[in-house]
Motif scaffolding. Structure first.
Motif, mmCIF file in Angstrom:
data_model
loop_
_atom_site.group_PDB
_atom_site.id
_atom_site.type_symbol
_atom_site.label_atom_id
_atom_site.label_comp_id
_atom_site.label_asym_id
_atom_site.label_seq_id
_atom_site.Cartn_x
_atom_site.Cartn_y
_atom_site.Cartn_z
ATOM 1 N N SER A 33 30.067 42.938 46.340
ATOM 2 C CA SER A 33 30.968 43.975 45.835
ATOM 3 C C SER A 33 32.059 43.305 45.005
ATOM 4 C CB SER A 33 31.606 44.747 46.987
ATOM 5 O OG SER A 33 32.540 43.925 47.671
ATOM 6 N N LEU A 34 32.635 44.043 44.085
ATOM 7 C CA LEU A 34 33.683 43.472 43.238
ATOM 8 C C LEU A 34 34.867 42.959 44.055
ATOM 9 C CD1 LEU A 34 34.648 42.690 40.447
ATOM 10 C CD2 LEU A 34 35.561 45.013 40.189
ATOM 11 N N LEU A 38 36.036 39.035 43.910
ATOM 12 C CA LEU A 38 37.382 38.632 43.505
ATOM 13 C C LEU A 38 38.066 37.814 44.598
ATOM 14 C CD1 LEU A 38 38.562 41.911 41.741
ATOM 15 C CD2 LEU A 38 37.801 39.779 40.650
ATOM 16 N N SER A 60 32.106 37.920 38.634
ATOM 17 C CA SER A 60 33.005 39.051 38.902
ATOM 18 C C SER A 60 33.371 39.784 37.613
ATOM 19 C CB SER A 60 34.260 38.596 39.645
ATOM 20 O OG SER A 60 35.127 37.860 38.812
ATOM 21 N N VAL A 63 30.318 41.932 36.749
ATOM 22 C CA VAL A 63 30.233 43.095 37.646
ATOM 23 C C VAL A 63 31.292 44.133 37.272
ATOM 24 C CG1 VAL A 63 30.556 43.862 40.046
ATOM 25 C CG2 VAL A 63 29.129 41.863 39.544
ATOM 26 N N ALA A 64 32.513 43.673 37.006
ATOM 27 C CA ALA A 64 33.590 44.599 36.626
ATOM 28 C C ALA A 64 33.282 45.284 35.300
ATOM 29 C CB ALA A 64 34.918 43.853 36.544
ATOM 30 N N GLY A 68 32.903 48.579 36.964
ATOM 31 C CA GLY A 68 34.276 48.796 37.397
ATOM 32 C C GLY A 68 35.074 49.598 36.394
ATOM 33 N N ASP A 72 39.963 47.170 36.848
ATOM 34 C CA ASP A 72 39.153 46.183 37.564
ATOM 35 C C ASP A 72 38.791 45.019 36.644
ATOM 36 O OD1 ASP A 72 39.087 47.714 39.919
ATOM 37 O OD2 ASP A 72 37.169 48.666 39.380
ATOM 38 N N ALA A 76 39.790 41.059 37.028
ATOM 39 C CA ALA A 76 38.763 40.017 37.071
ATOM 40 C C ALA A 76 38.985 38.984 35.968
ATOM 41 C CB ALA A 76 37.374 40.643 36.948
#
Length: 175
Positions: A33-34, A38, A60, A63-64, A68, A72, A76
Motif C-alpha cells: 500500500s502507498l 512511504l 512509491s 504507485v502514487a 493516489g 499523495d 512521495a
C-alpha cells in the motif's frame, strides 16, 4: 506513533531509536500500500539503508502516480528527494523539491509546501548553502504557521533556522 525523538542540532537529521525503526520495518514487511511504502522509505532512510530506500521510493512514486491523489504524489516525490539528499545528490533533490514546493503552493496546500521547503532547506544546508537554507526554513515556518502545524513541527523549523544562522555566522567569520 512518532519515531522521531528530536533533531540533531548540528546535522538537522532525525534522532530515532534504531532498534524501534528496525522492528517497525520488519512489521511492515513487503506490504505494497502507498502508506506502507512511504513508511518503508522513511525507515530505510533513517536506518541509512539508502540503496534500498531509493528503490522503494521509486516504487512509491509510481504507485502514487498510478493510484493516489495529487497530494499523495507530492508526498512521495518529496520523500524520494530526501533520499536523493541523503545520498549526496543535492542538485537532483533541490530540483525535485523546488517543483514540489511550487506545485503545493500553487494549490494552496500549505502543509505540503512547508514540508517541501523544510527539506529543500535541509538539502541546501547539507550542501553548505546556509543563506538559501535559512530562506527556505523561514518560508517553511510561515507556511507551517499558516497550516496550523504542531508545536513540534514549528520547533523543528526554528531549530533549523538557528542552525543555519550559526553555520552562516561561522562561514562569515572564517572568510
Amino acid at each position: 506513533m512518532s519515531y522521531i525523538h528530536g533533531y540533531d542540532p548540528d546535522t538537522l537529521r532525525e534522532i530515532v531509536d534504531l532498534e524501534e525503526c528496525r522492528e517497525r520495518l520488519e512489521e511492515i514487511g513487503a506490504q505494497r500500500s502507498l502508506p506502507a511504502l512511504l513508511e518503508r522509505v522513511w525507515l530505510l532512510k533513517v536506518l541509512d539503508r539508502l540503496d534500498e530506500a531509493l528503490v522503494v521510493s521509486d516504487q512509491s512514486v509510481r504507485v502514487a502516480r498510478m493510484g493516489g491523489t495529487r497530494k499523495d504524489l507530492l508526498r512521495a516525490r518529496i520523500l524520494h528527494a530526501t533520499v536523493l539528499q541523503n545520498r549526496g545528490a543535492f542538485a537532483a533533490a533541490l530540483q525535485e523539491l523546488t517543483a514540489c514546493a511550487e506545485e503545493a503552493e500553487g494549490q494552496r496546500w500549505s502543509g505540503i509546501a512547508a514540508f517541501a521547503y523544510q527539506h529543500r532547506g535541509k538539502t541546501s544546508y547539507d550542501g553548505e548553502d546556509y543563506e538559501s537554507a535559512r530562506t527556505d526554513f523561514k518560508r517553511a515556518l510561515f507556511l507551517r504557521q499558516d497550516a496550523g502545524a504542531t508545536d513540534e513541527q514549528l520547533e523543528a523549523t526554528l531549530l533549523a533556522i538557528d542552525a543555519a544562522d550559526r553555520r552562516r555566522a561561522r562561514t562569515t567569520v572564517a572568510s
